[in-house]
Design an enzyme around this catalytic site. Structure first.
Site, PDB file in Angstrom:
ATOM      1  N   ASP A  67       0.836  -1.206   0.000  1.00 27.11           N
ATOM      2  CA  ASP A  67       0.000   0.000   0.000  1.00 27.11           C
ATOM      3  C   ASP A  67       0.871   1.257   0.000  1.00 27.11           C
ATOM      4  O   ASP A  67       0.359   2.376  -0.097  1.00 27.11           O
ATOM      5  CB  ASP A  67      -1.015  -0.009   1.152  1.00 27.11           C
ATOM      6  CG  ASP A  67      -0.367  -0.082   2.515  1.00 27.11           C
ATOM      7  OD1 ASP A  67       0.871  -0.242   2.595  1.00 27.11           O
ATOM      8  OD2 ASP A  67      -1.098   0.002   3.529  1.00 27.11           O
ATOM      9  N   SER A  68       2.195   1.062   0.025  1.00 26.53           N
ATOM     10  CA  SER A  68       3.122   2.174  -0.205  1.00 26.53           C
ATOM     11  C   SER A  68       2.884   2.796  -1.580  1.00 26.53           C
ATOM     12  O   SER A  68       3.377   3.885  -1.848  1.00 26.53           O
ATOM     13  CB  SER A  68       4.571   1.695  -0.092  1.00 26.53           C
ATOM     14  OG  SER A  68       4.778   0.552  -0.918  1.00 26.53           O
ATOM     15  N   ASP A 106      -1.200  -6.129  -0.460  1.00 27.93           N
ATOM     16  CA  ASP A 106      -1.515  -5.496   0.832  1.00 27.93           C
ATOM     17  C   ASP A 106      -3.008  -5.208   0.961  1.00 27.93           C
ATOM     18  O   ASP A 106      -3.635  -4.736   0.010  1.00 27.93           O
ATOM     19  CB  ASP A 106      -0.791  -4.148   0.926  1.00 27.93           C
ATOM     20  CG  ASP A 106       0.307  -4.137   1.953  1.00 27.93           C
ATOM     21  OD1 ASP A 106       0.357  -5.040   2.810  1.00 27.93           O
ATOM     22  OD2 ASP A 106       1.140  -3.203   1.892  1.00 27.93           O
ATOM     23  N   LYS A 136      -1.480  -9.434   2.533  1.00 23.47           N
ATOM     24  CA  LYS A 136      -0.707  -9.027   3.719  1.00 23.47           C
ATOM     25  C   LYS A 136      -1.561  -8.051   4.515  1.00 23.47           C
ATOM     26  O   LYS A 136      -2.249  -7.208   3.939  1.00 23.47           O
ATOM     27  CB  LYS A 136       0.602  -8.364   3.313  1.00 23.47           C
ATOM     28  CG  LYS A 136       1.409  -7.813   4.499  1.00 23.47           C
ATOM     29  CD  LYS A 136       2.828  -7.503   4.128  1.00 23.47           C
ATOM     30  CE  LYS A 136       3.053  -6.138   3.533  1.00 23.47           C
ATOM     31  NZ  LYS A 136       2.629  -5.008   4.372  1.00 23.47           N
ATOM     32  N   GLU A 138      -1.580  -5.648   8.377  1.00 26.34           N
ATOM     33  CA  GLU A 138      -0.785  -5.133   9.488  1.00 26.34           C
ATOM     34  C   GLU A 138      -1.446  -5.456  10.818  1.00 26.34           C
ATOM     35  O   GLU A 138      -2.683  -5.420  10.930  1.00 26.34           O
ATOM     36  CB  GLU A 138      -0.612  -3.614   9.348  1.00 26.34           C
ATOM     37  CG  GLU A 138       0.188  -3.223   8.118  1.00 26.34           C
ATOM     38  CD  GLU A 138       0.467  -1.721   8.035  1.00 26.34           C
ATOM     39  OE1 GLU A 138       0.227  -0.991   9.022  1.00 26.34           O
ATOM     40  OE2 GLU A 138       0.937  -1.291   6.965  1.00 26.34           O
ATOM     41  N   GLU A 205       9.051  -4.823  10.314  1.00 27.56           N
ATOM     42  CA  GLU A 205       9.540  -3.517   9.819  1.00 27.56           C
ATOM     43  C   GLU A 205      10.037  -2.628  10.943  1.00 27.56           C
ATOM     44  O   GLU A 205       9.391  -2.525  12.005  1.00 27.56           O
ATOM     45  CB  GLU A 205       8.406  -2.797   9.066  1.00 27.56           C
ATOM     46  CG  GLU A 205       8.826  -1.400   8.596  1.00 27.56           C
ATOM     47  CD  GLU A 205       7.886  -0.748   7.596  1.00 27.56           C
ATOM     48  OE1 GLU A 205       6.879  -1.381   7.224  1.00 27.56           O
ATOM     49  OE2 GLU A 205       8.177   0.398   7.192  1.00 27.56           O
TER      50      GLU A 205
HETATM   51  O1  KIV Z   1       3.536  -1.157   1.639  1.00 25.26           O
HETATM   52  C1  KIV Z   1       4.679  -1.639   1.515  1.00 25.26           C
HETATM   53  O2  KIV Z   1       5.402  -1.402   0.545  1.00 25.26           O
HETATM   54  C2  KIV Z   1       5.135  -2.519   2.581  1.00 25.26           C
HETATM   55  C3  KIV Z   1       6.587  -2.884   2.596  1.00 25.26           C
HETATM   56  C4  KIV Z   1       7.393  -1.728   2.963  1.00 25.26           C
HETATM   57  C5  KIV Z   1       6.846  -4.058   3.443  1.00 25.26           C
HETATM   58  O3  KIV Z   1       4.375  -2.901   3.413  1.00 25.26           O
END
Ligand code: KIV
Length: 294
Positions: A67-68, A106, A136, A138, A205
């Site tokens: 989600d970056s 994510d 994924k 959190e 992280e």
């Molecule tokens: O959103 C993302 O890119 C991430 C990575 C930094 C692990 O969660």
């Protein structure tokens, strides 16, 4: 593995079609930890687009549509405004551009925390629309019930503990975690809880290195570090960070290129050519057929 692919825009497929390659599986990733510490560390990078996926895929075990992408692609101030629609669109593109890596998408903020049922509805949509192998999410102990719920229903879950960017407002920033004894113990407990709940792997992280080593030794699933320790079972970075696309390089990033410089130089050379009428040249224009050729 240096084949150059072009994108056939009518089908969104790579051209030439790469030789059939067996895609890695979730059990294969999980099994890398079975002999204790992972002998060959797992390689994961973020990808958001089909072309980047094609370029990264041969070198990676896993591709993450993080989600970056909120900050990297959309210029958002944090990951919080990222939507399921965005994750589905970019996840599908990365699946189309990859043949070898396990693709993990994510879950965006607000799409899974409410209940295991909400998480199942969101995750099943992501898997159906993208073709990814896993999602994924959190969170540590608070997400254990949800991870167990999803895992029992055929959705492989990669957990994400330590510094969890979706909780930036609660954490007060993106600084490294685990410096106090209480926080160190809580993150270790988070990691054990998500592993016990059935996560097939976890991202760890932004934690002090002793904690990263402790987590890696304490859980029986692969721990993928970012800003953690070289002793983790694998590493992940945001691809654009390691390519040098941004001015600022966070401490935990090693730059493997100068993409910003490359793009800036190429744009400047192009602009100079256009202004000097030095582009296009005879090589780049279509010449009308003479009547006698018709
Ligand atoms: O959103 C993302 O890119 C991430 C990575 C930094 C692990 O969660």
């Amino acid at each position: 593995m240096s084949t150059t692919f072009t994108l056939d825009t009518s089908t969104s497929r790579a051209n030439p079609t790469p030789a059939p390659m067996k895609r890695l599986t979730i059990p294969a990733i999980r099994a890398r930890k079975d002999a204790g510490a992972t002998a060959e560390p797992l390689v994961m990078l973020t990808a958001y687009t089909v072309r980047m996926a094609q370029l990264l895929d041969p070198h990676c075990d896993m591709l993450l549509i993080g989600d970056s992408l909120g900050q990297v692609i959309y210029g958002l101030p944090s990951t919080l405004p990222v939507t399921l629609d965005m994750m589905c669109a970019h996840g599908a593109a990365v699946v189309r551009g990859s043949y070898h890596s396990v693709v993990v998408v994510d879950m965006p903020f607000g799409s899974y925390e409410g209940s295991p049922q909400q998480a199942f509805a969101s995750a099943s949509r992501v898997m159906a629309e993208t073709g990814c192998a896993a999602i994924k999410l959190e969170g540590g102990q608070a997400m254990a019930e949800t991870i167990a719920f999803l895992s029992a229903r055929g959705i492989p879950v990669m957990a994400h503990v330590g510094l969890t960017p979706q909780a930036v407002n609660q954490l007060g920033g993106y600084g490294a975690r685990g410096r106090s004894q209480a926080e160190y113990a809580r993150i270790l407990d988070d990691a054990k809880a998500v592993a016990d709940a059935g996560a097939f792997a976890m991202v760890l992280e932004g934690v002090v290195d002793t904690l990263a080593d402790g987590v890696t030794a304490s859980v029986d699933v692969p721990v993928i570090g970012i800003g953690a320790s070289a002793q983790c079972d694998g590493q992940v970075l945001v691809t654009e960070d390691m390519l040098g696309l941004f001015e600022r390089t966070p401490r935990f990033v090693k730059r493997y290129g100068d993409m910003a410089g490359f793009v800036g130089d190429a744009a400047a050379a192009y602009a100079a050519d256009v202004r000097a009428r030095a582009f296009p040249t005879a090589d780049q224009i279509y010449v009308a057929k003479r009547k006698s050729d018709a």
